[in-house]
Structure formats: structure tokens, C-alpha cells
Design an enzyme around this catalytic site. Structure first.
Site, short mmCIF file in Angstrom:
data_model
loop_
_atom_site.label_atom_id
_atom_site.label_comp_id
_atom_site.label_asym_id
_atom_site.label_seq_id
_atom_site.Cartn_x
_atom_site.Cartn_y
_atom_site.Cartn_z
N GLY A 1 10.12 42.92 -14.44
CA GLY A 1 10.71 43.86 -13.50
C GLY A 1 12.22 43.76 -13.49
O GLY A 1 12.92 44.77 -13.40
N ASP B 1 10.67 34.96 -3.97
CA ASP B 1 9.80 34.51 -5.06
C ASP B 1 9.05 33.23 -4.75
O ASP B 1 8.17 32.82 -5.51
CB ASP B 1 10.62 34.30 -6.34
CG ASP B 1 11.05 35.61 -6.98
OD1 ASP B 1 10.35 36.62 -6.79
OD2 ASP B 1 12.08 35.61 -7.68
N ARG C 1 4.11 48.93 -10.78
CA ARG C 1 5.14 48.61 -9.79
C ARG C 1 6.05 49.81 -9.53
O ARG C 1 6.31 50.61 -10.43
CB ARG C 1 5.95 47.39 -10.22
CG ARG C 1 5.09 46.15 -10.33
CD ARG C 1 5.85 44.96 -10.89
NE ARG C 1 6.87 44.48 -9.95
CZ ARG C 1 7.64 43.43 -10.21
NH1 ARG C 1 7.52 42.78 -11.37
NH2 ARG C 1 8.53 43.02 -9.32
N SER D 1 17.05 44.48 -1.79
CA SER D 1 16.63 44.31 -3.18
C SER D 1 17.84 44.04 -4.06
O SER D 1 18.70 44.91 -4.23
CB SER D 1 15.89 45.55 -3.69
OG SER D 1 15.67 45.46 -5.09
N LYS E 1 16.11 32.29 -14.33
CA LYS E 1 15.64 33.54 -14.94
C LYS E 1 16.58 34.70 -14.62
O LYS E 1 16.93 35.49 -15.51
CB LYS E 1 14.22 33.86 -14.46
CG LYS E 1 13.59 35.09 -15.14
CD LYS E 1 12.09 35.05 -15.06
CE LYS E 1 11.57 35.43 -13.69
NZ LYS E 1 11.51 36.91 -13.51
#
Length: 439
Positions: free
Chosen positions: A94, A320, A122, A167, A21
């Protein structure tokens, strides 16, 4: 609609891993920015990725599906992106929304962004704050949540930015803004995050530099004014999606599951490293490369797992996979502790709360903490029998359905529609392995 996963004696078979993804999003974005045409095979056709493609088209790129998983993208090149005529709706994505905020920052355009209820809850300030420092204008409120409107700048300023939380999305947004900034943009990471943006940008012809700063800080630097060129690439298999199939094989008493073409990247290997520490029976065979990423075939079979304290150094590389790890922990012998994972609070759901609720409703003893959870393993089959509230989180839904294949009693979920955001073939792949999942 409620779907129920019934216990089965054996899960076995070979599955080709769905396209990654993260790489699929980036392929469509970078192809849309590049000079000339790009061709991709194995692209994930989940809703999240498709919305990224639609957004790139709305801003001037040409994105065409030529067959299952095969896509051609003609980029805007030097003329750049233009303001979309309508609102860009990112659904639950996101990744797509945050990466494209960085892209839009460096163009003379105005765009309104929105998403579904989950995405609109979010936090986006973590992305907006560095982009504002570079020159982006926006209409976001104090909480930085969608919907809002962005206005980019042709005179973006390069910055050195140290994200307060690890991140990859924030890092990527800043680097993508840096493509059109004046000077050298630097992102300084205390903990390394997934590096697909850096790898794929290099594949599209960009030049980046990597250096180690004092204190073990990783610096990624990119000079502005670079142009991307079209690329033909196969999208590697998604290790996060493959984790569900691998876990199913580990929990099945006669499990024999092979997942082919999985990307092996050290910034994404945390789940497999932790499973190995728990005593998992995993095998890996080299398969070659795709889009600059190493590919492997992974085999899993039943293993008596033991609880561990998950090393915090691995948290970012498996952010994840914690819902499916929690399922493994529930079947393991002993205690499994997760700490340093507060980032889970701001995923598609509050994943710490969602994981704890998923386990409790199925008879597993679990304690919730601010930055993780502690699971008391059942030392075998979990009781099951619960109805899991998925909270519109695809990874909670898939994890619960995997749990049901090996529980004492069936496990139900309140919805599966959101699984299409990341793994549209999940239900058919599980059926191929022998799962019994029914509405």
C-alpha cells in the site's frame, strides 16, 4: 503451510532492528527522482520495498543492490520519469503504490497499476481524490480500487488539502505531487501523522515550511518546481518491526531482549508509550542518528502488565502495532479498550476483525466494536491452542507467533509467507532469541 509457535521458558538476546519499511520506500523513490547518485545502507529488503524499487526502475531510475541492505540509486533528475512499458505490480504494498501515485501525477506519463488480492481490495480514492483535484487522470471505478491506469500532467495545480482521515500515505502522495505542481501545495492535518516524507525530502534538498493554523491544525507546505539531489544515508531501524521482539521480551518470564538501532520518532512511538502506560519494563539508550532520525537501543524484560484505555491521541502513531498490542492486552490484568482506530478496517486485512478472531480462537475474551476492540486480560498466560487465520496479513501472523511463545498451549498460524513483505528476518530473529516455531 501451518506453522506453530511453542511456549518457551526464556527469550533472550540482542537483535539489530531491520531497516524501517517507511523510510526504505521513500529512499528508493526520492533517490530515483533526484539528480545524481544516492547510496543507502540498512535498507529493508522485504517484498514491498523491492517492488517499489522495481517500479522506479520501470520508470527510468537505476536501482542496484551492492550488498546485503546496500543499494545505489541513480535518479532521473530533470529529465523526469517516463511511462513504464509494462504493468506496475505492487504486490501487497500500500505504501509503495500510494506514494508513487502522487509522484506519477506530476509527470507526462501513463502507467497501469495492480497488486495482489489484498491490495486490490483496499480503498484508493482517499489518495486519488486530492490528486484528481491537482490534475491527475485515472480509470479507477467508483470504489477506487486497483487495478487502474493513471495519466499524469505537466501542468499540475497546487492545492490546500485537509485529509478527512489521518493518513501519512495521503499526505505524502499530495506533497510528492506538489514537487511538480504550479504554486504552493499545503496539507493540513488535524492530527499529526508519521513525518518521514518531510524529514527525508529535506535530506534530499527540498524546502518545506511548517506552521500551526487555527484550531491546532498542522500545515505542511511545499513549493513546486524543486529538484532533489542525491543522498548517502543509513536507513534507521523499524520501530514497528522491533515491537514484536520487544513484546516477546515483555511476555517471557525470564525475558531479556535488546533491540539495537531503533528509530525514535514521536510520530511512531505510540506502541512504546502505551506499553509504558501498561507497566512495561523498558529501557532505552541513545545510539546516534541515521537519515535525520534519532536512534536508540531498547531493552525489554518480563513485566506484569495492566489493562488501560488506549489514549486516542496515540492511535495514529501506532496504527501498525495494534495486533501486537492486542497480544500484550491479552496477557495483562484487567480490561484494555481501543477506540478511534477505525483506520484498522482498511489495512492489509480488516485488522479489527482479524485481531478479535486471533484472540478468540486462543481463549481470550474480546469484544469487537466499529472503531476498535475491548480485551479482557487473562492476568497471565493466555490459554492458546488455536489456529489463527492470518488473512494474508503479516502483522497478524507475527503477533500470533509471539503470543505462542508465552501461551499455555502452542499457537498456530495458517501461513507465514506474507511476513516477507515487511520483515524477512523475523523467523531467524525469533529463533536467535530462543523461540520454538516449527512447521
Amino acid at each position: 503451510m501451518v506453522w506453530t509457535s511453542h511456549p518457551v521458558k526464556r527469550l533472550a538476546g540482542a537483535i539489530r532492528a531491520p531497516g524501517d519499511k517507511s523510510c526504505s520506500h521513500r529512499a528508493l523513490i526520492f533517490g530515483g527522482l533526484a539528480e545524481g547518485e544516492s547510496r543507502f545502507s540498512g535498507l529493508l529488503e522485504g517484498d514491498d520495498v523491492l517492488r517499489t524499487g522495481q517500479a522506479m526502475e520501470a520508470m527510468g531510475a537505476t536501482v542496484t543492490r551492492t550488498g546485503p541492505g546496500s543499494w545505489d540509486v541513480t535518479g532521473v533528475g530533470a529529465k523526469g520519469l517516463s511511462s513504464p512499458k509494462g504493468v506496475l505490480d505492487f504486490g501487497n504494498s500500500g505504501t509503495g503504490s500510494r506514494l508513487l501515485m502522487g509522484v506519477m501525477a506530476g509527470y507526462d506519463l501513463t502507467a497501469s497499476l495492480t497488486g495482489d488480492a489484498s491490495l486490490c481490495s483496499r480503498p484508493m480514492n482517499r489518495v486519488l481524490n486530492p490528486l484528481r483535484q491537482m490534475g491527475l487522470k485515472d480509470t479507477a471505478g467508483p470504489d477506487g480500487k486497483l487495478p487502474f491506469t493513471l495519466t499524469g500532467s505537466k501542468s499540475l495545480k497546487a492545492i490546500r488539502y485537509a485529509p478527512p482521515q489521518a493518513s501519512a500515505q495521503v499526505k505524502s502522495a499530495v506533497l510528492l505531487a506538489g514537487l511538480n505542481a504550479e504554486g504552493e501545495t499545503v496539507v493540513a492535518e488535524a492530527k499529526a501523522t508519521r513525518d518521514h516524507t518531510e524529514r527525508m525530502l529535506q535530506g534530499f534538498g527540498a524546502t518545506l515550511s511548517f506552521r500551526m493554523a487555527p484550531g491546532g491544525v498542522h500545515e505542511i507546505a511545499l513549493k513546486g518546481g524543486q529538484r532533489l539531489r542525491g543522498l548517502d544515508a543509513e536507513i534507521p531501524g523499524d520501530p514497528s518491526s522491533a515491537a514484536f521482539l520487544i513484546a516477546a521480551g515483555l511476555l517471557s518470564p525470564q525475558g531479556d531482549v535488546l533491540v539495537e538501532g531503533v528509530m525514535s520518532n514521536p510520530t511512531r512511538s505510540g506502541f512504546y508509550d502505551v506499553a509504558d502506560l501498561m507497566g512495561a519494563s523498558l529501557g532505552a539508550d541513545e545510539r546516534g542518528e541515521a537519515a535525520g532520525e534519532r536512534l536508540i537501543d531498547i531493552h525489554s524484560g518480563y513485566a506484569g502488565l495492566k489493562g488501560i484505555h488506549v489514549p486516542e491521541r496515540l492511535v495514529a502513531s501506532m496504527i501498525d502495532e495494534f495486533p501486537i498490542l492486542a497480544v500484550l492486552a491479552a496477557f495483562a490484568t484487567g480490561e484494555t479498550r481501543v477506540t478511534g482506530a477505525e483506520e484498522l478496517r482498511v489495512k492489509e486485512s480488516d485488522r479489527i476483525g482479524a485481531v478479535v478472531a486471533m484472540l478468540r480462537v486462543n481463549g481470550v475474551e474480546v469484544e469487537e466494536t466499529e472503531d476498535g476492540f475491548t480485551v479482557q486480560g487473562c492476568g497471565g498466560r493466555v490459554p492458546g491452542g488455536g489456529l489463527v487465520e492470518t488473512r494474508h496479513d503479516h502483522r497478524i501472523a507475527m503477533s500470533a507467533l509471539v503470543m505462542g511463545t508465552a501461551a499455555q498451549k502452542p499457537v498456530s498460524v495458517d501461513d507465514i509467507s506474507m511476513i516477507d513483505t515487511s520483515y524477512p528476518e523475523f523467523m531467524s530473529h525469533m529463533a536467535t532469541l530462543g523461540a520454538d516455531i516449527r512447521s
